[in-house]
Write a protein that holds these residues in place. Structure first.
Motif, PDB file in Angstrom:
ATOM      1  N   ALA A   8       0.855  -1.186   0.000  1.00 36.21           N
ATOM      2  CA  ALA A   8       0.000   0.000   0.000  1.00 36.21           C
ATOM      3  C   ALA A   8       0.889   1.233   0.000  1.00 36.21           C
ATOM      4  CB  ALA A   8      -0.913   0.016   1.218  1.00 36.21           C
TER       5      ALA A   8
ATOM      6  N   ALA B  37      -8.448  -1.367   3.001  1.00 33.82           N
ATOM      7  CA  ALA B  37      -8.219  -0.098   2.311  1.00 33.82           C
ATOM      8  C   ALA B  37      -9.540   0.541   1.896  1.00 33.82           C
ATOM      9  CB  ALA B  37      -7.325  -0.328   1.089  1.00 33.82           C
TER      10      ALA B  37
ATOM     11  N   ALA C 102      -2.613  -1.024   4.526  1.00 35.67           N
ATOM     12  CA  ALA C 102      -3.166   0.291   4.155  1.00 35.67           C
ATOM     13  C   ALA C 102      -3.273   1.214   5.363  1.00 35.67           C
ATOM     14  CB  ALA C 102      -4.529   0.135   3.486  1.00 35.67           C
TER      15      ALA C 102
END
Length: 151
Positions: A41, A70, A129
């Motif tokens: 990420a 995410a 994320a």
């Protein structure tokens, strides 16, 4: 049990990634990689004067679980401060690793990932994320402090 891991809700979140891409001129950038599976990420943020996220973009290459996390993050991060993101990260990690209840408040939807707790090899990809976002916000805050000291 695998049906719980890849529920319709998780798959929907994974398929609909808000704020996908990169910012042209971010205040901070964070990147995390899950070494076991390679999930990655990269997150860009811009902060307002109070240190809250006002612009956010994410480039996430992860399994459905990392993409789902995410997805939740992208839906809820605008307006969040570093402390809120850190609390969400800590609560998500505790939920996955030690039976914690999971995040509350704006990031409560991360609780949909509770079934991942039974799959330790997937914990890191689920966290990439959120960790990249916290890194980006902290970098933006540090840059702001550096610039203020130089003035």
């Amino acid at each position: 049990m695998i049906d719980d891991l890849y529920s319709a809700r998780i798959l929907m979140l994974a398929a609909n990634l808000p704020h996908a891409g990169r910012l042209a001129a971010p205040g901070g950038t964070g990147e995390r990689v899950a070494k076991l599976c390679g999930s990655r990420a990269t997150v860009d943020v811009t902060l307002d004067d109070q240190g809250r996220v006002i612009a956010f973009a994410q480039d996430v290459k992860a399994c459905a679980l990392g993409q789902a996390a995410a997805g939740v993050l992208g839906q809820a991060v605008i307006g969040a401060a570093a402390a809120e993101i850190a609390e969400a990260r800590d609560a998500l990690s505790a939920m996955l690793k030690s039976g914690g209840e999971g995040p509350i408040g704006r990031f409560e939807d991360l609780r949909v990932l509770r079934p991942v707790a039974d799959y330790p090899a997937r914990h890191a990809s689920t966290l990439v994320a959120v960790e990249a976002t916290l890194e980006a916000v902290n970098q933006a805050l540090a840059e702001r402090t550096r610039l203020a000291g130089a003035a």
